[in-house]
Every structure is written in structure tokens, then in C-alpha cells.
Design an enzyme around this catalytic site. Structure first.
Site, mmCIF file in Angstrom:
data_model
loop_
_atom_site.group_PDB
_atom_site.id
_atom_site.type_symbol
_atom_site.label_atom_id
_atom_site.label_comp_id
_atom_site.label_asym_id
_atom_site.label_seq_id
_atom_site.Cartn_x
_atom_site.Cartn_y
_atom_site.Cartn_z
ATOM 1 N N CYS A 38 13.640 10.240 7.184
ATOM 2 C CA CYS A 38 13.641 9.578 8.491
ATOM 3 C C CYS A 38 15.003 9.726 9.174
ATOM 4 O O CYS A 38 15.091 9.815 10.383
ATOM 5 C CB CYS A 38 13.250 8.123 8.356
ATOM 6 S SG CYS A 38 14.211 7.250 7.129
ATOM 7 N N GLU A 72 10.644 0.371 10.097
ATOM 8 C CA GLU A 72 11.649 1.410 9.871
ATOM 9 C C GLU A 72 10.937 2.722 10.173
ATOM 10 O O GLU A 72 10.079 3.151 9.401
ATOM 11 C CB GLU A 72 12.141 1.331 8.421
ATOM 12 C CG GLU A 72 13.521 1.895 8.255
ATOM 13 C CD GLU A 72 13.496 3.352 7.886
ATOM 14 O OE1 GLU A 72 13.526 4.177 8.824
ATOM 15 O OE2 GLU A 72 13.441 3.655 6.694
ATOM 16 N N GLU A 127 10.450 14.275 16.463
ATOM 17 C CA GLU A 127 10.797 14.315 15.045
ATOM 18 C C GLU A 127 9.927 15.378 14.372
ATOM 19 O O GLU A 127 8.707 15.274 14.358
ATOM 20 C CB GLU A 127 10.523 12.943 14.415
ATOM 21 C CG GLU A 127 10.896 12.884 12.948
ATOM 22 C CD GLU A 127 10.602 11.520 12.309
ATOM 23 O OE1 GLU A 127 9.506 10.982 12.508
ATOM 24 O OE2 GLU A 127 11.492 11.017 11.609
ATOM 25 N N LYS A 187 0.839 -1.199 0.000
ATOM 26 C CA LYS A 187 0.000 0.000 0.000
ATOM 27 C C LYS A 187 0.874 1.248 0.000
ATOM 28 O O LYS A 187 1.610 1.495 0.952
ATOM 29 C CB LYS A 187 -0.905 0.049 1.220
ATOM 30 C CG LYS A 187 -1.942 1.183 1.082
ATOM 31 C CD LYS A 187 -2.653 1.507 2.367
ATOM 32 C CE LYS A 187 -1.839 2.419 3.260
ATOM 33 N NZ LYS A 187 -1.628 3.754 2.670
HETATM 34 P P1 NAI Z 1 2.097 7.472 8.860
HETATM 35 O O1 NAI Z 1 3.015 6.664 9.643
HETATM 36 O O2 NAI Z 1 0.713 7.637 9.343
HETATM 37 O O3 NAI Z 1 1.980 6.908 7.371
HETATM 38 C C1 NAI Z 1 2.822 5.943 6.802
HETATM 39 C C2 NAI Z 1 1.980 4.877 6.113
HETATM 40 O O4 NAI Z 1 1.238 4.140 7.078
HETATM 41 C C3 NAI Z 1 0.949 5.408 5.134
HETATM 42 O O5 NAI Z 1 0.915 4.547 4.029
HETATM 43 C C4 NAI Z 1 -0.339 5.314 5.911
HETATM 44 O O6 NAI Z 1 -1.474 5.197 5.103
HETATM 45 C C5 NAI Z 1 -0.132 4.064 6.720
HETATM 46 N N1 NAI Z 1 -0.920 3.946 7.940
HETATM 47 C C6 NAI Z 1 -1.417 4.925 8.726
HETATM 48 N N2 NAI Z 1 -2.065 4.395 9.782
HETATM 49 C C7 NAI Z 1 -1.982 3.051 9.668
HETATM 50 C C8 NAI Z 1 -2.438 1.965 10.459
HETATM 51 N N3 NAI Z 1 -3.111 2.151 11.570
HETATM 52 N N4 NAI Z 1 -2.162 0.707 10.045
HETATM 53 C C9 NAI Z 1 -1.467 0.504 8.923
HETATM 54 N N5 NAI Z 1 -1.011 1.492 8.148
HETATM 55 C C10 NAI Z 1 -1.255 2.757 8.504
HETATM 56 O O7 NAI Z 1 2.728 8.873 8.627
HETATM 57 P P2 NAI Z 1 1.947 10.227 8.327
HETATM 58 O O8 NAI Z 1 0.699 10.330 9.103
HETATM 59 O O9 NAI Z 1 1.802 10.341 6.893
HETATM 60 O O10 NAI Z 1 2.964 11.270 8.897
HETATM 61 C C11 NAI Z 1 2.927 11.627 10.245
HETATM 62 C C12 NAI Z 1 4.291 11.870 10.769
HETATM 63 O O11 NAI Z 1 5.010 10.676 10.773
HETATM 64 C C13 NAI Z 1 5.134 12.799 9.954
HETATM 65 O O12 NAI Z 1 4.899 14.121 10.275
HETATM 66 C C14 NAI Z 1 6.508 12.372 10.321
HETATM 67 O O13 NAI Z 1 6.904 12.988 11.509
HETATM 68 C C15 NAI Z 1 6.357 10.903 10.552
HETATM 69 N N6 NAI Z 1 6.797 10.098 9.417
HETATM 70 C C16 NAI Z 1 8.017 9.540 9.476
HETATM 71 C C17 NAI Z 1 8.484 8.782 8.431
HETATM 72 C C18 NAI Z 1 9.831 8.189 8.499
HETATM 73 O O14 NAI Z 1 10.280 7.586 7.539
HETATM 74 N N7 NAI Z 1 10.533 8.318 9.593
HETATM 75 C C19 NAI Z 1 7.700 8.584 7.212
HETATM 76 C C20 NAI Z 1 6.400 9.188 7.261
HETATM 77 C C21 NAI Z 1 5.998 9.931 8.327
#
Ligand code: NAI
Ligand code: MG
Length: 800
Positions: free
Chosen positions: A302, A268, A400, A194
Site C-alpha cells: 500500500c 487503511e 494505484e 476475515k
Molecule cells: P479489496 O479491497 O477488494 O480486498 C480487500 C479485502 O476486502 C478482502 O478481504 C476482500 O474480501 C474484502 N472485501 C471486498 N469487498 C468487500 C465489501 N464490499 N465489504 C467488505 N469487505 C470486502 O482488494 P482486491 O479486490 O483484492 O484488490 C483490488 C485492488 O485493490 C488491488 O489491485 C490494489 O490496487 C488494491 N489493494 C490495495 C491494498 C492496500 O493495502 N493498499 C490491499 C489490497 C488491494
């Protein structure tokens, strides 16, 4: 003449150098700007399905309409993946290699289109999508075509997990897709992936490449959607493994959602990575390092170097240089080849960053934004930002921010730098700047981070594992270590399940004092910090023999005892740095002392477990042999030196996991105990062990063996008592880095996985399956060593 040229340079304005998005727009039109899912090799669109839109964050324009995947969509994708998996895994590795190679070639052939689509959907600069995202993605497929080719000879004892569920974020949409799909396919898995809801488009383009490559239907399935769709994937019963990249919060939710399901998991997650600049650094290079470290991809990285730690003597100078450099960074249209920073991925992200920066200022930080005025006023553009006078305890130093914001702190000594750097819940990456190679190489191993860049930042290569410690998650992506995440030992499927026995496993009722039973020789205490310690609760548990006759008592350890054991383990930090030769010697010494007391242990086994003397002898002998095995391994499980395609080497060091909790099985109470503590000891991990609940005397008898074998105080600690209660305490403890669960029951594994979500410790559980501790193929060797170590990649550039 030359003066004139200099003048021209002074006054010259950068003209825009826009990349055309014509082909990308045509591609979007060819799909009617509307996408469903890619399932079983076909495009699937429900006629009345819910949908959402994806926008170009630089302009705010809607680019395409995307369907929101439902449970039914995920079910269909998993079904297709399951149907395709056996045949995909059964193919000759060379055959899978050819498909991966074809995908790599197709990515290269379509690299410009991919780069532009990524740029439109995410807002990142074309320069980066072209030179970093897409080219690294192609490299990932090439590298993993290689693993498919040599899989059978390199991983003979392993096989594919099955159907793999993968959920990825929006910051490097295409690169993360490559990091997930390439190793999964190489190992013989099929996938349901996804993409993030903000950036689904390059995944749609990839689906087309899969069709073009003639990839068998069902091998790659892509379901669009948001967190609700992601949750359908992570809880799906027919998925064997979940790989997630994203926020730590969602990582935690997924840890809990998959607990006890038998799925393996790699996470990750986020970071708050330090960039440490020493006084003897080349400051101009360090400035460029900071620029790349925090302003690459608008800081939505990240492993972004979001905490800048400056040695006091150069702090002012460095800040002045940086401020000047920041004023020259160009923020603007992502399609402009001459800009440095594009747009943030979404308005939500903009709001979050803005909120945090304002909070930082409120908490006392000084805001530096020299490029603010040249930053476009519309669209999700945020100027490069520096926060000075930041206290280590302030919010912006801890959380972060995931944006173009660097916080600056100073330090005096190298020790202080290490302390500050490690003062974080995260542990993903770090960057160290010093022209003194001795200093840099001394600091690197001391940093709690999965990746350390010396005099460099943001270096990646498919051959070098990437991943973190602590709340940055667990597992590595890339290289040999990354392949293990998509493989499982072949012996696993043949292991029988433990029978759910209830009361049989729990020891006899409390007795608060020795009840004058004649044949009790002594009450065994706990073993903490190299000494026998009375249990905090001052209770003992009665241990009976095979006929139910009381044969001894052990301390009933509680939460406080576990805490004490962890404290003792913390104090024994030096064990992790001890010489490998010393560890080997101690293990041989333990073997020698066990051998000298072999009769005593044999009798004890017969007495408590009721095995025949011959079987008991066999268990003692195998235990001695196992100790020798790990004595042998102690100085042989070496790291690697990678040679990525640049003028640098990446040294993959194997480090002990830190403090490791171990819960032992009831069966083979001696051999099970030895099989688990010995690999940990060999690798320098410090342990807190809960021995067999039913037969703890084999472990408590061992105290004297430890005492006479030069075992370092605190490197091994033993707490006897109720397995369930102690396991829960271990799992919830924030200072335990990893936890192995081999308890003889089905429920414990779920408990461990669920309760460990607090600090996201790395877990290894038996999922209620019983291994044969005498079968060396499943009970000793490389697999145990791998779980006792972390891999840290230290990148070292060379040349001028
Ligand atoms: P997120 O962690 O919610 O999204 C990442 C992925 O997880 C997306 O594909 C999303 O649809 C999916 N997802 C969301 N909730 C889920 C659940 N309960 N079960 C399974 N999959 C789920 O990140 P988001 O909301 O886009 O960003 C929020 C914050 O997270 C950002 O501001 C940033 O600080 C952090 N972040 C950090 C990342 C990294 O690589 N360290 C990458 C993305 C976000
Ligand atoms: Mg978008």
C-alpha cells in the site's frame, strides 16, 4: 589469486537455494487441504457449504479448499465474540498480556512454517516472509502485550469498543492479521476477522496457535470468504468497530455501509507514494531505496514508492543506475532464498497491472523492463518495470497500480518536488533522499503523507503509528495512537440520546428583507476570511426568542457560501504553521475579550434560550475557562520520538488536520461553539463552522470578539443557516479534510458519514447522543485535540 576470485564472481551463476515446503505440505494434509471457519474456539464446517480454492500463484496449483462464509457463519462468530467479550475485557491487563505474549512466542516458534505457508499462498519471496512479515508480526504481539499490561494506567478514561470486525487484504496476510488482532485484544475487544480470499492460510495456522495458547473461546473468530462475507461483517449490528485494510474502492463502500450505525471505523487504503531524490542524494543508496520501495513484495504494497521524482540534474544518471540494477533483480520461485521478487498474488492482479502498463505506454510513457527475459514465463510473474516520460496527469501517475511498476517524473526545485509529491488523491507515505539533512527535514513536514522516510523506505515498527491522509484512509495502526482505534471513552455509554424534534429546531420562515420589526438590532452576516460577508443567496433567517418574538436575523448560508469559506480557509494555510505560542496568545486574548463582554453574552443567552441569568453566567464563565484550557494546550500537545529497534529515530509529529468542518449543537450555544472551535484553533486547524441552528446569534456576536483578538483572517469561518443543508455541503466538499458533527439530532451523524465517502474525510460524530458541555471529563481536553490533529511519523536514520 584475487583476479581469479573476481573472475569467478563474474561468471558465477546463482544456484537455486530452495526452502523445503515439506512441513507446510504436511500441515495442509493434516487438514485434508480443506478449511472451514474458526468460531468460538472450534473449527466449523458446514456439510454443504459453498467453497472456493486458494492457489499458489507461482505454480498455479490449487493448495486448499476453503469454505465461503455466509451470514449464518458471521452471525455465529459475532455471537461467540459478544459472549466472550465482557469476560475478556474484565480480565486483569496482565492476564491479557500473558496471552498476547504467548501468541508472540508461538509465532516465533512456528516462524518457518508460517513463512513457508505465506510464501506458498501469496507468491511472495521466502526471504521477505521470513525476515519481514513473520518477524514484524511477532514484534506486534510483543508490543501489544505491553499495552494490555499497562492499559488501565495509560488509558484510564477508556474502555474496549466491544466486538470488532476486521477485514484484511492479501498482500501482507499474516502481518495485517497481527496489526488487526494484537491491538484489538490488548484493549479488551474480541474479534471477527476475515482474511482475503486469495490468502487465507496463515490465518488458519494462527487459529491453531490460538488453541495452543489456550486463548478463551470466542476471543478470536476467523470467518473465511470473499467480499460478500466481508459485507456481512461490516453491516453486522452487534459489531462496534470495523477495521479495514484494502482498496480505496472497498473502503468507500464500507464507509457508506457503516454510516449512521454508531460503529467506529478505521480505513487503511491505497496509495501512490512518492520517492523524491534530490541532486545531493547518495545515488547508490537511493537506487537501493527505490528497489526496496517499489519492488519489495512485487510492488503489492500500500505504501509502495510508485512515483519516483528525480531532480533534473541527476535524473539521467539515476535512471541509468536503476536500469542496470533492475537487470540484476532475480524474479523466480518464491521458495528460492536467493530471489528478489516472487509471483503476483493472483492472475487477476497480473491482468490489472499488465492493462495499466499498456495504457501507460499508450499515453506516451517509455517502457523499461531490462529483466523481462529472465522472468519465468509461466505463473504470475511480472518483471520489474519502469515507466519514463510520464506526465503528472497520465493514468499511471495517478492510479494505484499495485505491482512492480515505478513511474518516473522530474522536478527542478524543492518547491516543485513538494507540489508534485502532493499532487495525488492519496497520502500514505513518502521517501526523501538527500545528504543535506536541513533540506530533508524541511521537505518532510510539507508532504501530505502519514509516514515519511528520510534516506530510507519501508521501515515499520509496532511502536510507530502507520496510516494515511486523504483517500489513503484514516486512523493509525501501531503505537499509542493505534490503541485509540480500539478504545472508546467510558463516558460515552452514559450520554442520553437527543430527542427527535422536527420543526422545533428549524428556524422561522424566510424573510427576504427586514420586515420592519422594531427590536431587530441588525442582520448578522456570515464570517468569511476575517470579514463579515453577505450570504450569497441574499436571504436571511429570522431568529426568535424563547417566546417566539423576533430578536434578530442571520444570513442563510448556502453551498456557495461554504465554498467561499473553504477558499478563505485554504488561503490561510499559514495558520497551520503558526507558532504554538502565538496560538496560545490568541486564545487567551479571545478569553480576555469575551470576559470584557461577558454581560452582553449573558444577556443574549437569557434572551434567546430562556435560561436564568445565573445559568447564563455559568455558561459564559465556563466558556472563558475553556478558552484558557486550550490556550494552555496549544504549546503542550507535543509529538513523540520513537526509538525503533534499528539505528534510527521516528519522530511522531502532530499536525493540524488541515481544513476542519464543525457543526455545533443547539444546546449551550456559546459553550458548545467555544468547546469546538478552541481546540481546533489551538492545534492550528482552519475551520468552517456551522453554529447552532436555533441560537446562531451567540456565534455571530462573537465576530467582534474575533476581530479584536488578533485572530488570523480565514483561520476561522462561520456560515449560519439550515444545519442539514450546510452539513451535507461540508460532508461532500472535497477540500475539507475532517468534519465534526455535534448537531442536536440523531440523523445528522449518518448524513455526515455517508456523504463524506467522496474524499474519505475523517469524521467525528456524536451519533445522536448529547454530551454535557459543562462536564470537563467529556467536553474538553485530549480527545478534542486528537481529532484536531494527524500524526505523521518521520523516520530519520543516523550513523554511517
Ligand atoms: P479489496 O479491497 O477488494 O480486498 C480487500 C479485502 O476486502 C478482502 O478481504 C476482500 O474480501 C474484502 N472485501 C471486498 N469487498 C468487500 C465489501 N464490499 N465489504 C467488505 N469487505 C470486502 O482488494 P482486491 O479486490 O483484492 O484488490 C483490488 C485492488 O485493490 C488491488 O489491485 C490494489 O490496487 C488494491 N489493494 C490495495 C491494498 C492496500 O493495502 N493498499 C490491499 C489490497 C488491494
Ligand atoms: Mg493463494
Amino acid at each position: 589469486m584475487s583476479a581469479k576470485v573476481a573472475e569467478i564472481f563474474e561468471t558465477m551463476e546463482y544456484g537455486p537455494a530452495p526452502e523445503s515446503d515439506k512441513t507446510a505440505q504436511e500441515w495442509l494434509e493434516s487438514h485434508g487441504r480443506s478449511f472451514g471457519h474458526f468460531i468460538n474456539g472450534k473449527w466449523v464446517k458446514a456439510p454443504k457449504g459453498k467453497s472456493f480454492t486458494t492457489t499458489n500463484p507461482a505454480s498455479g496449483e490449487t493448495i486448499a479448499k476453503i469454505q465461503l462464509g455466509t451470514k449464518a457463519d458471521v452471525d455465529a462468530a459475532v455471537k461467540a465474540a459478544a459472549k466472550a467479550q465482557k469476560a475478556w475485557a474484565a480480565r486483569d491487563g496482565h492476564d491479557r498480556a500473558k496471552y498476547l505474549y504467548a501468541l508472540a512466542r508461538l509465532i516465533q516458534k512456528n516462524s518457518r512454517l508460517l513463512a513457508v505457508v505465506e510464501c506458498l499462498d501469496n507468491g511472495k519471496p521466502i526471504r521477505e516472509t521470513r525476515d519481514i512479515d513473520v518477524s514484524l508480526a511477532a514484534r506486534h504481539f510483543y508490543h501489544h502485550a505491553g499495552w494490555a499490561q499497562i492499559l488501565e494506567s495509560e488509558f484510564p478514561a477508556y474502555e474496549a469498543c466491544g466486538v470488532v470486525g476486521q477485514v484484511i487484504p492479501w498482500n501482507f496476510p499474516f502481518l495485517m492479521l497481527a496489526w488487526k488482532i494484537a491491538p484489538a485484544l490488548a484493549a479488551g475487544n474480541t474479534v471477527v476477522l476475515k482474511p482475503a480470499e486469495f490468502t487465507p492460510l496463515t490465518a488458519m495456522l494462527f487459529a491453531e496457535l490460538c488453541l495452543e495458547a489456550g486463548l478463551p473461546a470466542g476471543v478470536v473468530n476467523i470467518v473465511n470468504g470473499d467480499g460478500s462475507t466481508g459485507a456481512e461483517i461490516t453491516k453486522h449490528e452487534d459489531i462496534a468497530k470495523i477495521a479495514f485494510t484494502g482498496s480505496t474502492d472497498v473502503g468507500r463502500i464500507i464507509r457508506e455501509a457503516t454510516a449512521g450505525s454508531g460503529k467506529t471505523l478505521t480505513l487503511e487504503l491505497g496509495g501512490k507514494s512518492p520517492t523524491i531524490v534530490f541532486e545531493n542524494a547518495d545515488l547508490d543508496s537511493a537506487v537501493e531505496g527505490v528497489v526496496d520501495g517499489i519492488w519489495l513484495n512485487q510492488g503489492e504494497v500500500c505504501c509502495a514508492g510508485s512515483r519516483l521524482l528525480l531532480q533534473e540534474g541527476i535524473a539521467e544518471k539515476m535512471i541509468a543506475k536503476l536500469t542496470k540494477r533492475m537487470a540484476n533483480l532475480r524474479v523466480g520461485s518464491p521458495l528460492d532464498k536467493a530471489i528478489d521478487m516472487g509471483a503476483l498474488a493472483s492472475d487477476e492482479q497480473y491482468q490489472k497491472i499488465d492493462r495499466l502498463v499498456k495504457l501507460g505506454v499508450k499515453e506516451g510513457a517509455k517502457l523499461v523492463q531490462p529483466g523481462k527475459d529472465s522472468c519465468p514465463a509461466t505463473g504470475c510473474f511480472y518483471p520489474p518495470t519502469m515507466l519514463l516520460n510520464v506526465q503528472p496527469s497520465s493514468t499511471v501517475a495517478e492510479v494505484e497500480i499495485f505491482g512492480p511498476v515505478v513511474t518516473v517524473m522530474t522536478f527542478r526545485t524543492p518547491e516543485e518536488a513538494v507540489m508534485l509529491a502532493n499532487n495525488s488523491r492519496y497520502g500514505l507515505a513518502a521517501s526523501v533522499w538527500s545528504e543535506n539533512i536541513n533540506l530533508a527535514l524541511d521537505i518532510a513536514p510539507k508532504l501530505k503523507a502519514g509516514v515519511v522516510w528520510i534516506n530510507s523506505t519501508n521501515m515499520f515498527d509496532a511502536a510507530c503509528g502507520f496510516g494515511g491522509y486523504r483517500e489513503s484512509g484514516f486512523g493509525r495502526e501501531g503505537g499509542r495512537e493505534g490503541m485509540f482505534a480500539y478504545l472508546k471513552p467510558k463516558y460515552l455509554k452514559a450520554l442520553p440520546a437527543y430527542k427527535e424534534t422536527k420543526s422545533a429546531l428549524s428556524p422561522a420562515k424566510h424573510v427576504s428583507a427586514v420586515e420592519g420589526v422594531a427590536n431587530i438590532d441588525r442582520t448578522a452576516k456570515l464570517y468569511i476570511g476575517g470579514k463579515q460577508a453577505r450570504p450569497d443567496g441574499a436571504y436571511s433567517l429570522s431568529i426568535t426568542d424563547k417566546n417566539g418574538k423576533l430578536v434578530g436575523q442571520v444570513g442563510e448560508g448556502n453551498r456557495k457560501d461554504i465554498r467561499n469559506a473553504v477558499e478563505a480557509a485554504k488561503k490561510a494555510e499559514g495558520w497551520g504553521k503558526s507558532a504554538h505560542h502565538l496560538r496560545a496568545q490568541i486564545l487567551y486574548y479571545i478569553a480576555e475579550n469575551l470576559s470584557a463582554r461577558s454581560d452582553e453574552f449573558k444577556k443574549r443567552l437569557v434572551q434567546v434560550t430562556g435560561v436564568t441569568p445565573a445559568a447564563a453566567q455559568k455558561e459564559v464563565d465556563e466558556s472563558i475557562r475553556r478558552l484558557f484550557t486550550y490556550g494552555a494546550w496549544a504549546d503542550k500537545y507535543d509529538g513523540q520520538v520513537h526509538t525503533p529497534p534499528a539505528r534510527l529515530v521516528s519522530v511522531a509529529m502532530k499536525e493540524p488536520v488541515g481544513i476542519l468542518g464543525i457543526v455545533c449543537p443547539d444546546e449551550n450555544p456559546l459553550l458548545g461553539f467555544v468547546s469546538l472551535f478552541a481546540p481546533a484553533m489551538a492545534m492550528g486547524a482552519r475551520t468552517v463552522i456551522v453554529p447552532s441552528e436555533k441560537y446562531p446569534l451567540l456565534a455571530t456576536d462573537f465576530y467582534q470578539v474575533f476581530d479584536t483578538s488578533d485572530v488570523v483572517a480565514g483561520s476561522i469561518n462561520i456560515v449560519t443557516g439550515h444545519r442539514k443543508e450546510l452539513t451535507k455541503t461540508l460532508a461532500e466538499h472535497d477540500e475539507i479534510d475532517a468534519l465534526w458533527y455535534f448537531g442536536s439530532d440523531a440523523a445528522g451523524s449518518a448524513l455526515v458519514e455517508k456523504a463524506s465517502s467522496g474524499n474519505l474525510k475523517r469524521t467525528w460524530v456524536n451519533s445522536g447522543r448529547q454530551r454535557n458541555w459543562f462536564d470537563r471529563a467529556q467536553s474538553e481536553g485530549e480527545e478534542f485535540l486528537r481529532y484536531a490533529t494527524e500524526i505523521k511519523n518521520i523516520w530519520i536514520p543516523y550513523g554511517e
